[in-house]
Design a protein around this motif. Structure first.
Motif, mmCIF file in Angstrom:
data_model
loop_
_atom_site.group_PDB
_atom_site.id
_atom_site.type_symbol
_atom_site.label_atom_id
_atom_site.label_comp_id
_atom_site.label_asym_id
_atom_site.label_seq_id
_atom_site.Cartn_x
_atom_site.Cartn_y
_atom_site.Cartn_z
ATOM 1 N N PHE A 1 1.186 15.456 14.139
ATOM 2 C CA PHE A 1 0.095 14.512 14.243
ATOM 3 C C PHE A 1 0.012 13.997 15.672
ATOM 4 O O PHE A 1 1.014 13.658 16.277
ATOM 5 C CB PHE A 1 0.373 13.343 13.300
ATOM 6 N N GLN A 2 -1.208 13.968 16.207
ATOM 7 C CA GLN A 2 -1.411 13.384 17.533
ATOM 8 C C GLN A 2 -1.822 11.923 17.333
ATOM 9 O O GLN A 2 -2.946 11.631 16.928
ATOM 10 C CB GLN A 2 -2.528 14.148 18.252
ATOM 11 N N VAL A 3 -0.894 11.025 17.579
ATOM 12 C CA VAL A 3 -1.154 9.607 17.310
ATOM 13 C C VAL A 3 -1.868 8.974 18.496
ATOM 14 O O VAL A 3 -1.401 9.013 19.630
ATOM 15 C CB VAL A 3 0.157 8.854 17.013
ATOM 16 N N LEU A 4 -3.018 8.389 18.238
ATOM 17 C CA LEU A 4 -3.791 7.755 19.310
ATOM 18 C C LEU A 4 -3.638 6.244 19.313
ATOM 19 O O LEU A 4 -3.891 5.586 20.311
ATOM 20 C CB LEU A 4 -5.273 8.103 19.150
ATOM 21 N N GLY A 5 -3.265 5.715 18.176
ATOM 22 C CA GLY A 5 -3.116 4.265 18.121
ATOM 23 C C GLY A 5 -2.564 3.873 16.768
ATOM 24 O O GLY A 5 -2.428 4.717 15.880
ATOM 25 N N HIS A 6 -2.241 2.618 16.634
ATOM 26 C CA HIS A 6 -1.757 2.170 15.330
ATOM 27 C C HIS A 6 -2.126 0.718 15.144
ATOM 28 O O HIS A 6 -2.469 0.027 16.096
ATOM 29 C CB HIS A 6 -0.239 2.336 15.236
ATOM 30 N N ARG A 7 -2.071 0.303 13.920
ATOM 31 C CA ARG A 7 -2.391 -1.077 13.607
ATOM 32 C C ARG A 7 -1.551 -1.563 12.453
ATOM 33 O O ARG A 7 -1.276 -0.801 11.537
ATOM 34 C CB ARG A 7 -3.866 -1.180 13.227
ATOM 35 N N VAL A 8 -1.132 -2.794 12.526
ATOM 36 C CA VAL A 8 -0.354 -3.378 11.447
ATOM 37 C C VAL A 8 -1.232 -4.370 10.700
ATOM 38 O O VAL A 8 -1.890 -5.190 11.315
ATOM 39 C CB VAL A 8 0.897 -4.101 11.981
ATOM 40 N N GLU A 9 -1.232 -4.247 9.383
ATOM 41 C CA GLU A 9 -1.946 -5.197 8.528
ATOM 42 C C GLU A 9 -0.932 -5.994 7.733
ATOM 43 O O GLU A 9 -0.106 -5.412 7.033
ATOM 44 C CB GLU A 9 -2.789 -4.455 7.488
ATOM 45 N N PHE A 10 -1.017 -7.291 7.835
ATOM 46 C CA PHE A 10 -0.191 -8.147 6.974
ATOM 47 C C PHE A 10 -1.092 -8.647 5.857
ATOM 48 O O PHE A 10 -2.174 -9.160 6.114
ATOM 49 C CB PHE A 10 0.365 -9.326 7.776
ATOM 50 N N HIS A 11 -0.643 -8.471 4.627
ATOM 51 C CA HIS A 11 -1.436 -8.896 3.479
ATOM 52 C C HIS A 11 -0.817 -10.125 2.848
ATOM 53 O O HIS A 11 0.406 -10.229 2.769
ATOM 54 C CB HIS A 11 -1.504 -7.781 2.439
#
Lengths: 150, 150
Positions: free
Chosen positions: B122-132
DNA sequence: GTCATTGCAAAGGATTTGCAGTTCC
DNA sequence: GGAACTGCAAATCCTTTGCAATGAC
């Protein structure tokens, strides 16, 4: 955060986005709030200043701005609900090409926590990390497109 | 991961979910795949074994299983697109009560990375964390409901 | 027996598409 | 001048709702 009209125009030009009154208004409305509005929210906000504004323009413009990288969707792949029978803690790789979702098991990622100050009264029950990018297949497909153009 | 029929029944009972052929089939289909299917995908898969199955049952059942905690939605808050004019790296607190989305700036979270092995091409371009979880207001609203019941 | 669940059909809401007129470059 | 954008309307897609029949406990 309020952005000056000239700055909006500059950003649009820098990203090769045509400057129109409607687009500037939509972008201004979006950058002035931290409420992460829906297309409908933006439509209603902007319509106050520009009564002729249509929903179509809002959707079209959001598409243009997103492609230009000036705007982001909070909920990537929102248009259909995707379900997961695995309810243990894990995270996801999401392909922006084919919408494939792959699982990531990583204990480090499971341990993430917010400081008290950052949580601002929020009662956090869980969290998830999404990695966005392109899967191996979509990368190859893209390479092939490039080759064919040569 | 394949789950035995008896185990499915046991899980349903443990979570006070009525056991029916349709539900078992839907849950079985969902736990047997890692493809994070849509409701429509599940409908088509299960319909092969149970031709009378209707879409409504799939949607209704997914709702029941989700409430019971046996199933999860990958894309929380998928039903409307939410936009963000802030394209710098940041993360989100998402309230499960009122759908409010709050920004989290945290340099530590910006640094997350996957090991080569986990990325699987996988070519990772970005990430994000969601807190629920629940925002302060929704917590208070809930407390008030409790008090009124006393 | 009772109440939740199911299946069918119809409604609802968000987003996309088609197209003619307009505007920006 | 020409391509891209806008506005209106209609269409499409996903999901929910209403209701009578059925099935689980």
């Amino acid at each position: 955060m309020k952005v000056h009209p000239q700055e909006i125009e500059a950003r649009f030009r820098r990203h090769a986005v045509r400057v129109t009154r409607q687009r500037a208004a939509i972008y201004a409305a979006l950058t002035e709030t931290t409420s992460h509005p829906t297309a409908e929210d933006l439509y209603r906000t902007v319509k106050r200043q520009q009564p002729l504004m249509s929903r179509n323009t809002v959707y079209y413009t959001l598409g243009v701005l997103r492609q230009a990288g000036l705007v982001r969707e909070v909920n990537v792949g929102h248009h259909v609900a995707r379900f997961d029978g695995n309810v243990t803690a894990h995270h996801h790789l999401i392909c922006l090409g084919c919408s494939r979702i792959m699982d990531v098991m990583d204990d480090g990622l499971n341990q993430l926590a917010l400081s008290h100050r950052q949580a601002r009264g929020f009662q956090v029950l869980g969290h998830r990390v999404e990695f966005h990018g392109y899967c191996a297949e979509c990368q190859h497909a893209q390479e092939n497109v490039m080759k064919r153009r040569e």
